[in-house]
Design a protein around this motif. Structure first.
Motif: not given
Length: 517
Positions: A441-450, A467-484
């Protein structure tokens, strides 16, 4: 801003062939470059350049001809660069790490009349095409004989400051690389930016690991022509050999790019890192944590700078500390932050960073054979960088990110750079990359690769709490993927267009009922 007392003379003064001739006359025995234990003096360099220019002229190279160069870091490469500039030909540096379509694009778009290539890369150059001269030799010293025979004398052409002497292709993360036309004055000004940033003393040594095909490496070629300093050049960056190389060369300065400080910090401490002469690491993209840890652990000063190939490499310099962002604008340039309509915004507000020369032209005349992209980059006398930033009340510029590297989430524009900068300070994270993915719903969600730090394990749930203590709520990632690792351009930028948009098989904060937004 204080800087070299002769900065105006450098911009307005002798072109590069004149600088070389004057340096060779004034200090012929002064060391110019060390490579593999062999030292080349300024006088020897000038003689090699003259010999190479005569051989290139015998090959038919004329003023304005474009010559593609695929060579590794070596004194031969420096000699070729200077010889082409002496002839007023156009040097087209090609990264030997390029393959496939990216390499074909540069060679096709640059349309060279001659290709100079090392034997180790000769297989990359396809047929048919322009004539190819292969460098097939060993040794640590320059030897122009690989270019063939010289037939008589040639006319040294000092030329005009606005002659286009290089065509440097900037890495494209979302599209093909653009050929930036670089003038003689721009190359001298890029070297001047090094002087503003590093304030060298006589006899100091610059550790040169960066490929000469990038402006960060190319600008170093001209620094010893402006000051009595020496280059300590190596073939490439090696984390395992770095401190031994720095110590043995007596290097006092190193250009840090592509996260090399973080790479070095991730390695176990060694005796070599405590017995060096380095006094400064300078470059771009350093996080506050890396800045402070590098100064504490390695006993050196960190300086931050920001700029683009299109504006003679340097726009701002910060030697004061992380709080000053990317620093103050250099005196031969003017910068502003504008909104989408081209109106300048007040200090504290963000917008697109734009730049123009403050006096003599030190901004590119445009992209090679690309009037559309050149026109798009110009607006009202300004050159649009495509970067977002803001000025603070002290006149310091703060970089926010690429204008095209943001996500629209719940009515807010989320800068990838801002999110990544925060996440990169987590102790388990070596590097991160943020993209937008479609939302239900809406525009985009945030995915972060680590990319995890060496020996670390990333706990996605713990990371989100952090992250919740350091980012605004709208900056919070929804998806996290760990990469090599990340797909990267030859200049080590993450190619975000090749990061998968799929959200399968990655951590979903909402699915685990741990969303912070």
């Amino acid at each position: 801003m204080t800087g070299p007392a002769d900065w105006q003379e450098i911009i307005a003064g002798a072109v590069i062939p004149g600088l070389l001739a004057r340096a060779a006359e004034d200090r012929p025995g002064s060391p110019y470059c060390e490579f593999g234990g062999s030292v080349t003096t300024v006088g020897e360099l000038a003689a090699h350049v003259e010999a190479a220019a005569a051989r290139l002229a015998a090959l038919g190279v004329r003023p304005g001809d474009r010559v593609a160069v695929l060579l590794p870091n070596h004194p031969d490469h420096i000699v070729v660069i200077l010889a082409l500039i002496v002839l007023r030909a156009t040097w087209v540096p090609v990264n030997p790490r390029l393959r496939g379509a990216a390499l074909r694009h540069v060679l096709s778009d640059g349309d060279p009349s001659l290709i100079l290539v090392d034997s180790s890369h000769a297989g990359l150059v396809g047929e048919p095409g322009p004539p190819v001269i292969v460098r097939d030799r060993a040794g640590q010293r320059a030897d122009p004989s690989w270019l063939g025979e010289a037939h008589g004398a040639f006319a040294v052409r000092h030329g005009d400051p606005e002659d286009v002497v290089a065509l440097i292709y900037t890495s494209g993360t979302t599209g093909p690389a653009k050929g930036v036309q670089v003038t003689d004055r721009m190359l001298r000004t890029a070297a001047l930016g090094v002087l503003f940033t590093t304030d060298p003393r006589e006899g100091e040594v610059y550790f040169l690991w960066e490929p000469l095909c990038h402006v960060g490496g190319a600008q170093m070629v001209f620094v010893p022509l402006l000051r009595p300093v020496r280059l300590a050049m190596v073939d490439r960056f090696s984390a395992s050999r770095f401190w031994d190389q720095v110590r043995s060369s007596g290097a006092t300065h190193v250009h840090q790019l592509g996260g090399i400080l973080q790479v070095l910090l991730n390695r176990p401490p060694s005796e070599a890192e405590y017995s060096h002469r380095l006094r400064m690491a300078w470059g771009g993209g350093v996080t506050t944590r890396t800045w402070q840890e590098a100064e504490r652990r390695f006993g050196l000063r960190v300086a931050e700078c920001y700029g683009q190939t299109e504006a003679s490499s340097f726009l701002t310099v910060n030697t004061e500390g992380p709080q000053a962002g990317v620093g103050r604008v250099l005196p031969y340039l003017r910068a502003a932050v504008q909104d989408e309509h081209g109106a300048e915004v007040p200090a504290g507000e963000s917008g697109e960073i734009v730049v123009r020369a403050e006096g003599l032209p030190v901004v590119t005349p445009g992209y090679f054979r690309d009037e559309d992209r050149t026109a798009a980059a110009r607006r009202g006398g300004w050159w649009r960088t495509g970067d977002l930033g803001r000025f603070d009340e002290h006149g310091n510029l703060h970089f926010i990110g690429r204008a095209d590297d943001s996500v629209r989430r719940r009515g807010e524009n989320v800068s990838a750079w801002e999110v990544e900068t925060v996440i990169n300070t987590h102790p388990a994270v070596a590097e991160s990359a943020m993209i937008g993915v479609p939302a239900e719903i809406g525009e985009q969600d945030i995915k972060v690769f680590i990319l995890p730090a060496a020996g670390a394990r990333v706990d996605a749930d713990e990371l989100l709490h952090w992250c919740a203590e350091r980012l605004a709520d709208f900056q919070m990632p929804r998806y996290i993927a760990v990469v090599d690792d990340f797909p990267r351009t030859p200049s080590e930028r993450v190619i975000k267009s090749r990061l998968p948009r799929s959200v399968e098989d990655c951590f979903d904060a909402r699915a685990t009922d741990r969303t912070r937004s």
